[in-house]
Design a protein around this motif. Structure first.
Motif, PDB file in Angstrom:
ATOM      1  N   LYS A  55      28.367  32.864  29.773  1.00 16.01           N
ATOM      2  CA  LYS A  55      28.160  31.428  29.592  1.00 16.01           C
ATOM      3  C   LYS A  55      29.473  30.654  29.556  1.00 16.01           C
ATOM      4  O   LYS A  55      29.495  29.442  29.771  1.00 16.01           O
ATOM      5  N   ALA A  56      30.549  31.346  29.257  1.00 18.48           N
ATOM      6  CA  ALA A  56      31.846  30.694  29.073  1.00 18.48           C
ATOM      7  C   ALA A  56      32.568  30.477  30.399  1.00 18.48           C
ATOM      8  O   ALA A  56      32.475  31.292  31.322  1.00 18.48           O
ATOM      9  N   LYS A  57      33.318  29.391  30.469  1.00 15.40           N
ATOM     10  CA  LYS A  57      34.323  29.272  31.511  1.00 15.40           C
ATOM     11  C   LYS A  57      35.441  30.256  31.168  1.00 15.40           C
ATOM     12  O   LYS A  57      35.715  30.512  29.990  1.00 15.40           O
ATOM     13  N   VAL A  58      36.082  30.799  32.186  1.00 18.15           N
ATOM     14  CA  VAL A  58      37.094  31.822  31.963  1.00 18.15           C
ATOM     15  C   VAL A  58      38.421  31.389  32.575  1.00 18.15           C
ATOM     16  O   VAL A  58      38.483  31.019  33.752  1.00 18.15           O
ATOM     17  N   LEU A  59      39.463  31.442  31.759  1.00 13.91           N
ATOM     18  CA  LEU A  59      40.831  31.185  32.194  1.00 13.91           C
ATOM     19  C   LEU A  59      41.632  32.464  31.995  1.00 13.91           C
ATOM     20  O   LEU A  59      41.647  33.017  30.888  1.00 13.91           O
ATOM     21  N   VAL A  60      42.273  32.929  33.043  1.00 10.69           N
ATOM     22  CA  VAL A  60      43.117  34.117  32.958  1.00 10.69           C
ATOM     23  C   VAL A  60      44.509  33.759  33.461  1.00 10.69           C
ATOM     24  O   VAL A  60      44.656  33.241  34.577  1.00 10.69           O
ATOM     25  N   ALA A  61      45.522  34.049  32.640  1.00  9.17           N
ATOM     26  CA  ALA A  61      46.911  33.864  33.037  1.00  9.17           C
ATOM     27  C   ALA A  61      47.581  35.232  33.005  1.00  9.17           C
ATOM     28  O   ALA A  61      47.576  35.905  31.966  1.00  9.17           O
ATOM     29  N   THR A  62      48.127  35.639  34.135  1.00  7.83           N
ATOM     30  CA  THR A  62      48.690  36.983  34.223  1.00  7.83           C
ATOM     31  C   THR A  62      50.011  36.964  34.981  1.00  7.83           C
ATOM     32  O   THR A  62      50.274  36.057  35.779  1.00  7.83           O
ATOM     33  N   GLY A  63      50.839  37.952  34.697  1.00  9.33           N
ATOM     34  CA  GLY A  63      52.118  38.070  35.377  1.00  9.33           C
ATOM     35  C   GLY A  63      51.979  38.823  36.683  1.00  9.33           C
ATOM     36  O   GLY A  63      51.411  39.920  36.717  1.00  9.33           O
ATOM     37  N   GLY A  64      52.495  38.274  37.760  1.00  6.56           N
ATOM     38  CA  GLY A  64      52.379  38.913  39.062  1.00  6.56           C
ATOM     39  C   GLY A  64      53.120  40.229  39.162  1.00  6.56           C
ATOM     40  O   GLY A  64      52.826  41.045  40.032  1.00  6.56           O
ATOM     41  N   ALA A  65      54.099  40.462  38.259  1.00  8.80           N
ATOM     42  CA  ALA A  65      54.871  41.706  38.265  1.00  8.80           C
ATOM     43  C   ALA A  65      54.598  42.530  37.006  1.00  8.80           C
ATOM     44  O   ALA A  65      55.417  43.361  36.613  1.00  8.80           O
ATOM     45  N   ASP A  66      53.442  42.322  36.395  1.00  3.59           N
ATOM     46  CA  ASP A  66      53.075  43.035  35.174  1.00  3.59           C
ATOM     47  C   ASP A  66      52.480  44.394  35.534  1.00  3.59           C
ATOM     48  O   ASP A  66      51.364  44.471  36.046  1.00  3.59           O
ATOM     49  N   PRO A  67      53.191  45.514  35.265  1.00  4.09           N
ATOM     50  CA  PRO A  67      52.657  46.833  35.618  1.00  4.09           C
ATOM     51  C   PRO A  67      51.456  47.231  34.780  1.00  4.09           C
ATOM     52  O   PRO A  67      50.712  48.144  35.151  1.00  4.09           O
ATOM     53  N   MET A  68      51.254  46.551  33.649  1.00  2.00           N
ATOM     54  CA  MET A  68      50.097  46.848  32.800  1.00  2.00           C
ATOM     55  C   MET A  68      48.824  46.191  33.332  1.00  2.00           C
ATOM     56  O   MET A  68      47.720  46.554  32.939  1.00  2.00           O
ATOM     57  N   VAL A  69      49.002  45.177  34.183  1.00  2.00           N
ATOM     58  CA  VAL A  69      47.865  44.511  34.829  1.00  2.00           C
ATOM     59  C   VAL A  69      48.186  44.428  36.324  1.00  2.00           C
ATOM     60  O   VAL A  69      48.524  43.365  36.843  1.00  2.00           O
ATOM     61  N   PRO A  70      48.088  45.556  37.031  1.00  2.00           N
ATOM     62  CA  PRO A  70      48.495  45.599  38.442  1.00  2.00           C
ATOM     63  C   PRO A  70      47.566  44.789  39.348  1.00  2.00           C
ATOM     64  O   PRO A  70      46.445  44.443  38.960  1.00  2.00           O
ATOM     65  N   PRO A  71      48.022  44.479  40.559  1.00  2.00           N
ATOM     66  CA  PRO A  71      47.229  43.658  41.474  1.00  2.00           C
ATOM     67  C   PRO A  71      45.822  44.189  41.723  1.00  2.00           C
ATOM     68  O   PRO A  71      44.876  43.402  41.849  1.00  2.00           O
ATOM     69  N   ALA A  72      45.661  45.501  41.791  1.00  2.00           N
ATOM     70  CA  ALA A  72      44.331  46.066  42.034  1.00  2.00           C
ATOM     71  C   ALA A  72      43.377  45.719  40.899  1.00  2.00           C
ATOM     72  O   ALA A  72      42.190  45.446  41.134  1.00  2.00           O
ATOM     73  N   GLN A  73      43.894  45.719  39.667  1.00  2.00           N
ATOM     74  CA  GLN A  73      43.062  45.358  38.518  1.00  2.00           C
ATOM     75  C   GLN A  73      42.688  43.879  38.564  1.00  2.00           C
ATOM     76  O   GLN A  73      41.546  43.510  38.276  1.00  2.00           O
ATOM     77  N   VAL A  74      43.641  43.055  38.946  1.00  2.00           N
ATOM     78  CA  VAL A  74      43.376  41.616  39.065  1.00  2.00           C
ATOM     79  C   VAL A  74      42.317  41.369  40.140  1.00  2.00           C
ATOM     80  O   VAL A  74      41.366  40.599  39.941  1.00  2.00           O
ATOM     81  N   GLY A  75      42.474  42.033  41.282  1.00  2.00           N
ATOM     82  CA  GLY A  75      41.513  41.861  42.357  1.00  2.00           C
ATOM     83  C   GLY A  75      40.114  42.311  41.963  1.00  2.00           C
ATOM     84  O   GLY A  75      39.123  41.641  42.275  1.00  2.00           O
ATOM     85  N   GLY A  76      40.043  43.428  41.263  1.00  2.00           N
ATOM     86  CA  GLY A  76      38.744  43.906  40.791  1.00  2.00           C
ATOM     87  C   GLY A  76      38.095  42.955  39.818  1.00  2.00           C
ATOM     88  O   GLY A  76      36.869  42.759  39.835  1.00  2.00           O
ATOM     89  N   PHE A  77      38.915  42.343  38.986  1.00  2.00           N
ATOM     90  CA  PHE A  77      38.392  41.379  38.017  1.00  2.00           C
ATOM     91  C   PHE A  77      37.837  40.148  38.719  1.00  2.00           C
ATOM     92  O   PHE A  77      36.763  39.651  38.370  1.00  2.00           O
ATOM     93  N   VAL A  78      38.559  39.660  39.713  1.00  2.00           N
ATOM     94  CA  VAL A  78      38.088  38.491  40.467  1.00  2.00           C
ATOM     95  C   VAL A  78      36.753  38.806  41.140  1.00  2.00           C
ATOM     96  O   VAL A  78      35.822  37.985  41.130  1.00  2.00           O
ATOM     97  N   GLU A  79      36.638  39.997  41.701  1.00  2.00           N
ATOM     98  CA  GLU A  79      35.377  40.407  42.327  1.00  2.00           C
ATOM     99  C   GLU A  79      34.249  40.464  41.296  1.00  2.00           C
ATOM    100  O   GLU A  79      33.119  40.039  41.554  1.00  2.00           O
ATOM    101  N   GLU A  80      34.561  41.008  40.103  1.00  2.00           N
ATOM    102  CA  GLU A  80      33.563  41.093  39.028  1.00  2.00           C
ATOM    103  C   GLU A  80      33.074  39.711  38.623  1.00  2.00           C
ATOM    104  O   GLU A  80      31.863  39.465  38.515  1.00  2.00           O
ATOM    105  N   MET A  81      34.001  38.797  38.402  1.00  2.00           N
ATOM    106  CA  MET A  81      33.641  37.456  37.968  1.00  2.00           C
ATOM    107  C   MET A  81      32.861  36.718  39.058  1.00  2.00           C
ATOM    108  O   MET A  81      31.897  35.993  38.780  1.00  2.00           O
TER     109      MET A  81
END
Length: 256
Positions: free
Chosen positions: A175-201
């Motif tokens: 039900k919530a709007k979602v705001l995510v701020a992430t570092g593009g060079a953050d090894p703890m949140v790699p691009p593949a994880q970000v992409g998967g999250f966008v697909e999930e949402m």
């Protein structure tokens, strides 16, 4: 004329200093732990309120400071201790142990969040239809999972939080709007994880705003991150621009 000018200035000064941020230390029901509530004593009309969830370091001065910052902006905020009562550290080994222990009891974490949210909803200057949650690092993952649970939240914001989960959001549940701020060079949140999250949402039909800052690593909102990163040889660093832009995005969400 001079007297009138002085009197006007005095009234303006008085109105500024009369505002007081009230800090209230609370015990959550059911021996769940503790939280700290922040509010502006000058607030008279019901408005948005925010649950703040700390980094993996625990409920420290930084997390409490963010809740106070929200109160200074006119919002009621509660910083909840997801570890129970008073566990905090600046050593990654201890932080990892605290976080693993909390993650091993997801029902208790949800209960702590629910208790903090209920406290906010009962405040006289809080609009129950405008409840939000924000989190940093570990806390970012926590608030995203609360949105995935389908809680009645107007919005959640994750700052340098992990985005992956085994319990993905289901269609028409969030039900919530979602705001995510992430570092593009953050090894703890790699691009593949970000992409998967966008697909999930996207698959779940979530209203998502994603901010990715090129070259920025983990912990970018915390001014103390750089020193901790150097000390512990971790990819942590503060980034003033990413901090400012992500906070402005949060303020815009709360003002909607």
């Amino acid at each position: 004329m001079k007297l009138a000018t002085w009197f006007s200035a005095f009234l303006l000064f008085s109105s500024v200093v009369s505002a007081e941020i009230v800090e209230s230390k609370l015990t959550l029901p059911g021996k769940l732990g503790s939280a700290v509530l922040y509010s502006d004593s000058d607030n008279t009309e019901a408005g948005p309120a925010v649950v703040v969830v700390h980094e993996w370091w625990g409920l420290n001065d930084y997390a409490r400071g963010r809740a106070r910052q929200l109160a200074e902006a006119g919002y009621t905020a509660i910083a909840v201790d997801m570890y129970g009562t008073g566990k905090s550290t600046d050593h990654p080994k201890d932080a990892m142990a605290f976080m693993k222990a909390a993650l091993a009891e997801p029902d208790k974490m949800n209960a702590r969040f629910d208790a903090a949210l209920a406290i906010l909803a009962k405040q006289p200057v809080v609009d129950k239809n405008k409840l939000y949650a924000i989190g940093y690092c570990f806390g970012g993952a926590v608030v995203l999972n609360q949105a995935r649970r389908g809680l009645d939240l107007a919005g959640v914001a994750s700052f340098h939080g992990t985005l992956g989960t085994e319990a993905k959001a289901q269609a028409n549940t969030v039900k919530a709007k979602v705001l995510v701020a992430t570092g593009g060079a953050d090894p703890m949140v790699p691009p593949a994880q970000v992409g998967g999250f966008v697909e999930e949402m996207s698959a779940a039909g979530v209203d998502l705003q994603l901010l990715s800052f090129p070259g920025v690593v983990h912990g970018f909102t915390n001014p103390g991150a750089t020193a901790v990163g150097v000390k512990n040889k971790m990819p942590l660093a503060y980034d003033a621009n990413a901090d400012r832009l992500s906070w402005e995005a949060l303020m815009a969400m709360l003002a909607e």
